[in-house]
Design a protein around this motif. Structure first.
Motif, PDB file in Angstrom:
ATOM      1  N   ASN A 155       0.787  -1.382  -0.163  1.00 42.47           N
ATOM      2  CA  ASN A 155       0.033  -0.098  -0.175  1.00 42.47           C
ATOM      3  C   ASN A 155       0.966   1.362   0.179  1.00 42.47           C
ATOM      4  OD1 ASN A 155      -2.337  -1.541   0.063  1.00 42.47           O
ATOM      5  ND2 ASN A 155      -2.512  -1.530   2.280  1.00 42.47           N
ATOM      6  N   GLY A 156       0.464   2.192  -0.659  1.00 36.24           N
ATOM      7  CA  GLY A 156       1.180   3.338  -0.814  1.00 36.24           C
ATOM      8  C   GLY A 156       2.218   3.438  -1.820  1.00 36.24           C
ATOM      9  N   ASN A 157       2.490   2.411  -2.482  1.00 32.28           N
ATOM     10  CA  ASN A 157       3.399   2.285  -3.524  1.00 32.28           C
ATOM     11  C   ASN A 157       2.607   2.216  -4.830  1.00 32.28           C
ATOM     12  OD1 ASN A 157       5.573   2.417  -1.573  1.00 32.28           O
ATOM     13  ND2 ASN A 157       6.224   0.437  -1.996  1.00 32.28           N
ATOM     14  N   ASN A 158       3.437   2.705  -6.116  1.00 28.25           N
ATOM     15  CA  ASN A 158       2.784   2.595  -7.409  1.00 28.25           C
ATOM     16  C   ASN A 158       3.224   1.302  -7.719  1.00 28.25           C
ATOM     17  OD1 ASN A 158       2.114   5.297  -6.946  1.00 28.25           O
ATOM     18  ND2 ASN A 158       3.261   6.128  -8.674  1.00 28.25           N
ATOM     19  N   GLU A 159       2.717   0.241  -7.524  1.00 19.24           N
ATOM     20  CA  GLU A 159       2.905  -1.078  -7.860  1.00 19.24           C
ATOM     21  C   GLU A 159       1.629  -1.709  -7.955  1.00 19.24           C
ATOM     22  OE1 GLU A 159       6.876  -1.861  -5.205  1.00 19.24           O
ATOM     23  OE2 GLU A 159       4.798  -2.518  -4.188  1.00 19.24           O
ATOM     24  N   VAL A 160       1.514  -2.646  -9.009  1.00 22.06           N
ATOM     25  CA  VAL A 160       0.467  -3.490  -9.233  1.00 22.06           C
ATOM     26  C   VAL A 160       0.778  -5.058  -9.423  1.00 22.06           C
ATOM     27  CG1 VAL A 160      -0.362  -1.774 -10.489  1.00 22.06           C
ATOM     28  CG2 VAL A 160       1.065  -3.369 -11.776  1.00 22.06           C
ATOM     29  N   ILE A 161      -0.321  -5.831  -9.237  1.00 21.74           N
ATOM     30  CA  ILE A 161      -0.216  -7.086  -9.839  1.00 21.74           C
ATOM     31  C   ILE A 161      -1.134  -7.268 -10.901  1.00 21.74           C
ATOM     32  CG2 ILE A 161       0.624  -8.431  -7.654  1.00 21.74           C
ATOM     33  CD1 ILE A 161      -2.383  -8.988  -7.196  1.00 21.74           C
ATOM     34  N   ILE A 162      -0.590  -8.245 -11.940  1.00 21.67           N
ATOM     35  CA  ILE A 162      -1.216  -8.107 -13.109  1.00 21.67           C
ATOM     36  C   ILE A 162      -1.476  -9.593 -13.616  1.00 21.67           C
ATOM     37  CG2 ILE A 162       0.928  -8.190 -14.322  1.00 21.67           C
ATOM     38  CD1 ILE A 162      -0.498  -6.422 -16.451  1.00 21.67           C
ATOM     39  N   GLY A 163      -2.673 -10.166 -14.431  1.00 22.76           N
ATOM     40  CA  GLY A 163      -2.927 -11.182 -14.680  1.00 22.76           C
ATOM     41  C   GLY A 163      -1.785 -11.830 -15.616  1.00 22.76           C
ATOM     42  N   PHE A 164      -1.316 -13.005 -15.352  1.00 30.63           N
ATOM     43  CA  PHE A 164      -0.285 -13.796 -16.293  1.00 30.63           C
ATOM     44  C   PHE A 164      -0.591 -13.520 -17.428  1.00 30.63           C
ATOM     45  CE2 PHE A 164      -2.579 -17.596 -15.958  1.00 30.63           C
ATOM     46  CZ  PHE A 164      -2.197 -18.340 -17.043  1.00 30.63           C
ATOM     47  N   LYS A 165      -1.849 -13.760 -18.369  1.00 30.89           N
ATOM     48  CA  LYS A 165      -1.915 -13.958 -19.616  1.00 30.89           C
ATOM     49  C   LYS A 165      -1.733 -12.410 -20.253  1.00 30.89           C
ATOM     50  CE  LYS A 165      -4.665 -18.021 -19.860  1.00 30.89           C
ATOM     51  NZ  LYS A 165      -6.035 -18.782 -19.980  1.00 30.89           N
ATOM     52  N   LEU A 166      -2.321 -11.325 -19.375  1.00 35.46           N
ATOM     53  CA  LEU A 166      -2.138 -10.013 -19.997  1.00 35.46           C
ATOM     54  C   LEU A 166      -0.756  -9.594 -19.657  1.00 35.46           C
ATOM     55  CD1 LEU A 166      -3.378  -7.233 -20.693  1.00 35.46           C
ATOM     56  CD2 LEU A 166      -3.749  -6.890 -18.200  1.00 35.46           C
ATOM     57  N   ALA A 167      -0.060 -10.011 -18.874  1.00 31.45           N
ATOM     58  CA  ALA A 167       1.524  -9.843 -18.776  1.00 31.45           C
ATOM     59  C   ALA A 167       2.203 -10.331 -19.876  1.00 31.45           C
ATOM     60  CB  ALA A 167       2.281 -10.488 -17.519  1.00 31.45           C
ATOM     61  N   GLU A 168       1.867 -11.401 -20.487  1.00 31.74           N
ATOM     62  CA  GLU A 168       2.451 -12.068 -21.654  1.00 31.74           C
ATOM     63  C   GLU A 168       2.177 -11.440 -22.783  1.00 31.74           C
ATOM     64  OE1 GLU A 168       1.942 -16.880 -19.949  1.00 31.74           O
ATOM     65  OE2 GLU A 168       1.056 -16.326 -21.791  1.00 31.74           O
ATOM     66  N   GLU A 169       0.766 -10.810 -22.908  1.00 28.85           N
ATOM     67  CA  GLU A 169       0.581  -9.981 -24.190  1.00 28.85           C
ATOM     68  C   GLU A 169       1.111  -8.924 -24.296  1.00 28.85           C
ATOM     69  OE1 GLU A 169      -3.733  -9.425 -24.218  1.00 28.85           O
ATOM     70  OE2 GLU A 169      -3.438  -7.720 -25.511  1.00 28.85           O
ATOM     71  N   LEU A 170       1.631  -8.348 -23.069  1.00 22.44           N
ATOM     72  CA  LEU A 170       2.277  -6.951 -23.149  1.00 22.44           C
ATOM     73  C   LEU A 170       3.886  -7.050 -23.272  1.00 22.44           C
ATOM     74  CD1 LEU A 170       0.166  -5.354 -20.522  1.00 22.44           C
ATOM     75  CD2 LEU A 170      -0.092  -4.694 -22.824  1.00 22.44           C
ATOM     76  N   GLY A 171       4.180  -8.559 -22.982  1.00 17.44           N
ATOM     77  CA  GLY A 171       5.688  -8.634 -23.050  1.00 17.44           C
ATOM     78  C   GLY A 171       6.387  -7.978 -21.883  1.00 17.44           C
ATOM     79  N   ILE A 172       5.439  -8.233 -20.751  1.00 21.42           N
ATOM     80  CA  ILE A 172       6.314  -7.481 -19.305  1.00 21.42           C
ATOM     81  C   ILE A 172       6.391  -8.623 -18.241  1.00 21.42           C
ATOM     82  CG2 ILE A 172       5.581  -5.165 -19.623  1.00 21.42           C
ATOM     83  CD1 ILE A 172       3.138  -5.713 -18.096  1.00 21.42           C
ATOM     84  N   GLY A 173       7.218  -8.461 -17.232  1.00 20.14           N
ATOM     85  CA  GLY A 173       7.604  -9.163 -16.297  1.00 20.14           C
ATOM     86  C   GLY A 173       7.490  -8.457 -15.014  1.00 20.14           C
ATOM     87  N   VAL A 174       8.191  -9.021 -13.952  1.00 13.97           N
ATOM     88  CA  VAL A 174       8.198  -8.268 -12.779  1.00 13.97           C
ATOM     89  C   VAL A 174       9.408  -7.320 -12.620  1.00 13.97           C
ATOM     90  CG1 VAL A 174       8.928  -8.760 -10.231  1.00 13.97           C
ATOM     91  CG2 VAL A 174       7.632 -10.649 -11.250  1.00 13.97           C
ATOM     92  N   ASP A 175       8.930  -6.277 -11.898  1.00 16.76           N
ATOM     93  CA  ASP A 175       9.785  -5.050 -12.068  1.00 16.76           C
ATOM     94  C   ASP A 175       9.868  -4.216 -13.333  1.00 16.76           C
ATOM     95  OD1 ASP A 175      10.809  -5.527  -9.418  1.00 16.76           O
ATOM     96  OD2 ASP A 175      12.484  -6.646  -9.932  1.00 16.76           O
ATOM     97  N   ASP A 176       9.013  -4.364 -14.141  1.00 17.09           N
ATOM     98  CA  ASP A 176       8.934  -3.812 -15.481  1.00 17.09           C
ATOM     99  C   ASP A 176       7.833  -2.694 -15.169  1.00 17.09           C
ATOM    100  OD1 ASP A 176      10.535  -4.881 -17.321  1.00 17.09           O
ATOM    101  OD2 ASP A 176       9.080  -6.190 -18.019  1.00 17.09           O
ATOM    102  N   ARG A 177       7.804  -1.467 -15.760  1.00 10.69           N
ATOM    103  CA  ARG A 177       6.809  -0.569 -15.245  1.00 10.69           C
ATOM    104  C   ARG A 177       5.771  -0.439 -16.530  1.00 10.69           C
ATOM    105  NH1 ARG A 177       9.851   1.909 -11.265  1.00 10.69           N
ATOM    106  NH2 ARG A 177       8.658   3.358 -10.936  1.00 10.69           N
ATOM    107  N   ILE A 178       4.811   0.103 -16.114  1.00  9.68           N
ATOM    108  CA  ILE A 178       3.631   0.396 -17.213  1.00  9.68           C
ATOM    109  C   ILE A 178       2.926   1.549 -16.720  1.00  9.68           C
ATOM    110  CG2 ILE A 178       3.189  -1.848 -18.154  1.00  9.68           C
ATOM    111  CD1 ILE A 178       1.079  -2.078 -16.103  1.00  9.68           C
TER     112      ILE A 178
END
Lengths: 411, 263
Positions: free
Chosen positions: A144-167
């Protein structure tokens, strides 16, 4: 008792026939036990998903929100939700609660815009509401308080992003303006609802309130009860309390009264019931068919024992006993095998992910069958009764035939 | 000039004692734009309208009053523009403070103070609403090269709110335009549009824009209040109000650079 002993002797005498007959009962019983467990697992899964992710057992919203939900009416919000939470927390009937903001968002990634859905929630309290720890497959939960997210794994695959990437997320604010913020991917999630993995992000509530310029407000509070059956009465009571305290702009709904969800669950119940009925009919056909075949096959034997002086009633009772004994053994064996298959699956689950592709319902990709003691016992007695009663039809008919005719019977 | 002198001399001969000053006033009235342009081409009408709308440089302070079914809100902004190609809008109202829109030729960028990257909008995204208003990003940053992108036809004359107007039809000849067809009612005297209808490819009316007030500055007639209605939205309208306009002021080129955007 004499007839029972003869029946047992007959069963032992022709082992192949007896095994075949008992096997049919066993297979039917096993299949019903498994199907009942699977259906029970599906129902439980769906109820859990709906209560955890969609509506809770009871949902509190601004009264007009539902009407304009399709327009993303963030201004129709619960402004004093922080006053309501302590009241809920002190209620013994409440298991957990969750204050949330649901909103559509657009993810900006490499000059492309991708539509998604986001939920703002308090990760500290939410852990107890929907066990978020268990859905993280990589990384960790946001703080809480941080600009952080969790993302569904299929959406992450579609966007080509992983942990510590920024969106960067764009969203329509409460005042219908636009705002954008950049977030770090804290974790990748495999949500139990398959469709969420392709569409959803979860973000700390305070950051969403800032992004959407919503100050200290939320769009809904979901409540989980220790006893979900109390949902309707709890909702009614809460509605009364809000009215008494002047909170007339709030509306409390039991999950059974949230039309789409209830309709969906009702539809699912009907579908599951229909599947169970078909299985019951198929299993019953197997039981009746096998029992009748076995008796018709023994028409000559019936003629012989009738010629030796056994009355029609005794013949019927003899075959009835045989059927009862065989079905008890078969049904018991079926239950043992059915339970034996279901128990490990209830721990490891059955993956329907591939079959559920493209189906947007609140059901998990992996279903854990749930054994139900009542239905298992019911299946046992059902198999015994159906098989035993099925024996009465051919044996009654056989008993009426003259011994000479029965001896000449060629099937 | 010699034509006017000769004409004046002839008229002086005819009318005798009329003073030259009065004569020139009479000629000016006689040759007023509406009369002179009886034989004007649709392209010329559009050109004269654009002369009023497009400025070499301009700085504007203004606001948008956005009305939808849920209520009304006001967004304030400052904008800088240079010709048709460069425009920068910075929002100054409390909830949008610091957000910027930059247009450089065909590129459109959004800057948000809390985003680490500048967002480049393209394609269908340009048709999205600006801050919930009835203007799209394309509407806000101006339609450029109208004469190159559209075939212009004069459909006739019609009155709009009591003003005699040329009715022009613009049909897209390029795909790179927000609206395939537009109808403009251009004031015959002032050469500003009084009303604009913007249509979809299927002929459906998408937006209506009306000018409700204008001002004169540096010899130009500048619309300062207009009302835009997105006909696809229920009970929706946006008043666009220019509170202060300075034209022909020096604006450094860097003002329209991406580097400046993130400052």
């Amino acid at each position: 008792m004499k007839l029972a002993r003869i029946a047992l002797r007959n069963i032992r005498r022709n082992k192949r026939r007896s095994t075949l007959s008992a096997s049919a009962t066993a297979i039917a019983s096993m299949a019903i036990v498994f199907m009942f467990s699977l259906i029970s697992g599906m129902k439980e899964d769906m109820e859990k998903n709906i209560s955890s992710y969609v509506s809770g057992h009871v949902r509190i919203r601004e009264a007009q929100y539902n009407k304009y939900e399709h327009l993303n009416p963030l201004h129709l919000r619960i402004t004093d939700y922080e006053k309501i939470l302590p009241e809920l927390s002190s209620d013994q009937r409440v298991e957990a609660f969750s204050a949330r903001i649901n909103f559509p968002t657009t993810i900006y990634r490499e000059e492309e815009l991708h539509r998604a859905m986001a939920v703002g929630l308090n990760f500290t309290t939410e852990v107890s509401f929907m066990d978020l720890e268990s859905v993280i497959i990589r990384g960790r939960l946001p703080e809480n308080g941080n600009n952080e997210v969790i993302i569904g794994f299929k959406l992450a695959e579609e966007l080509g992003i992983g942990v510590d990437d920024r969106i960067t997320l764009l969203a329509t604010t409460m005042r219908k303006s636009i705002n954008a913020m950049t977030f770090k991917i804290a974790g990748i999630a495999a949500f139990p609802i398959g469709s969420y993995n392709k569409t959803h992000l979860m973000i700390p509530l305070d950051r969403v309130q800032y992004l959407l310029r919503m100050d200290k407000s939320v769009t809904e509070i979901l409540v989980k009860l220790n006893n979900p059956r109390e949902a309707a009465s709890f909702a009614e009571e809460l509605n009364r309390e809000f009215k008494t305290s002047g909170n007339t702009e709030l509306e409390v709904q039991s999950w059974k009264n949230i039309s789409i969800i209830y309709g969906f669950m009702s539809m699912a119940q009907v579908i599951y019931g229909f599947i169970a009925l078909i299985f019951f009919l198929l299993a019953s056909t197997v039981l009746i068919n096998t029992t009748m075949m076995v008796i018709f096959e023994r028409m000559r034997e019936i003629g012989t024992i009738a010629a030796m002086g056994m009355t029609g009633k005794e013949i019927v009772r003899l075959f009835f006993y045989e059927a009862v004994f065989l079905s008890i053994v078969g049904a018991f064996a079926g239950l043992i095998v059915g339970v034996g298959i279901t128990l490990p699956l209830s721990a490891y689950g059955l993956d329907f992910g591939a079959a559920m592709q493209g189906i947007d319902i609140e059901i998990s990709d992996i279903i854990y069958p749930r054994l139900n003691l009542f239905s298992t016992i019911f299946v046992f007695f059902y198999a015994v009764v159906v098989s035993s009663l099925a024996s009465l039809i051919p044996s009654t008919r056989a008993a009426k035939i003259q011994p000479v005719e029965a001896l000449r019977y060629t099937g | 000039m010699s034509y006017f002198k000769a004409l004046a001399y002839k008229i002086k001969q005819i009318l005798g004692g009329i003073k030259m000053k009065k004569l020139f006033i009479s000629i000016f009235i006689f040759f007023s734009p509406a009369a002179v342009l009886m034989g004007i081409t649709p392209e010329e009408i559009l050109e004269r309208m654009l002369e009023n709308q497009v400025h070499d440089t301009a700085r504007i302070e203004g606001k948008m009053i956005i009305q939808d079914r849920f209520g009304k809100k006001t967004v304030t902004f400052v904008s800088w523009s240079r010709g048709e190609d460069n425009a920068l809008i910075e929002f100054t109202s409390k909830y949008e403070a610091g957000q910027k829109i930059l247009r450089n030729e065909d590129e459109l960028y959004l800057y948000f103070p809390d985003a680490e990257e500048v967002i480049r909008l393209q394609g269908a995204a340009l048709r999205q609403s600006v801050l919930g208003s009835d203007f799209s990003y394309e509407d806000m940053t101006g339609e450029k090269d109208l004469l190159d992108s559209y075939k212009v036809t004069l459909l006739g004359s019609e009155e709009v709110d009591g003003h005699d107007c040329y009715k022009l039809q613009l049909e897209a000849v390029s795909r790179n335009v927000p609206y395939p067809r537009e109808i403009l009612w251009v004031d015959k005297e002032l050469f500003i549009y009084r009303k604009v209808h913007k249509f979809s490819l299927s002929g459906r009316l998408l937006k209506e824009m009306r000018i409700t007030r204008f001002t004169r500055q540096n010899g130009k007639v500048i619309p300062v209040e207009l009302l835009m209605e997105d006909k696809m939205k229920k009970n929706s309208s946006t008043e666009f109000i220019i509170q202060k306009i300075e034209i022909g002021i020096p604006i450094p080129e860097e003002k329209f650079s991406l580097r400046e955007l993130t400052w």
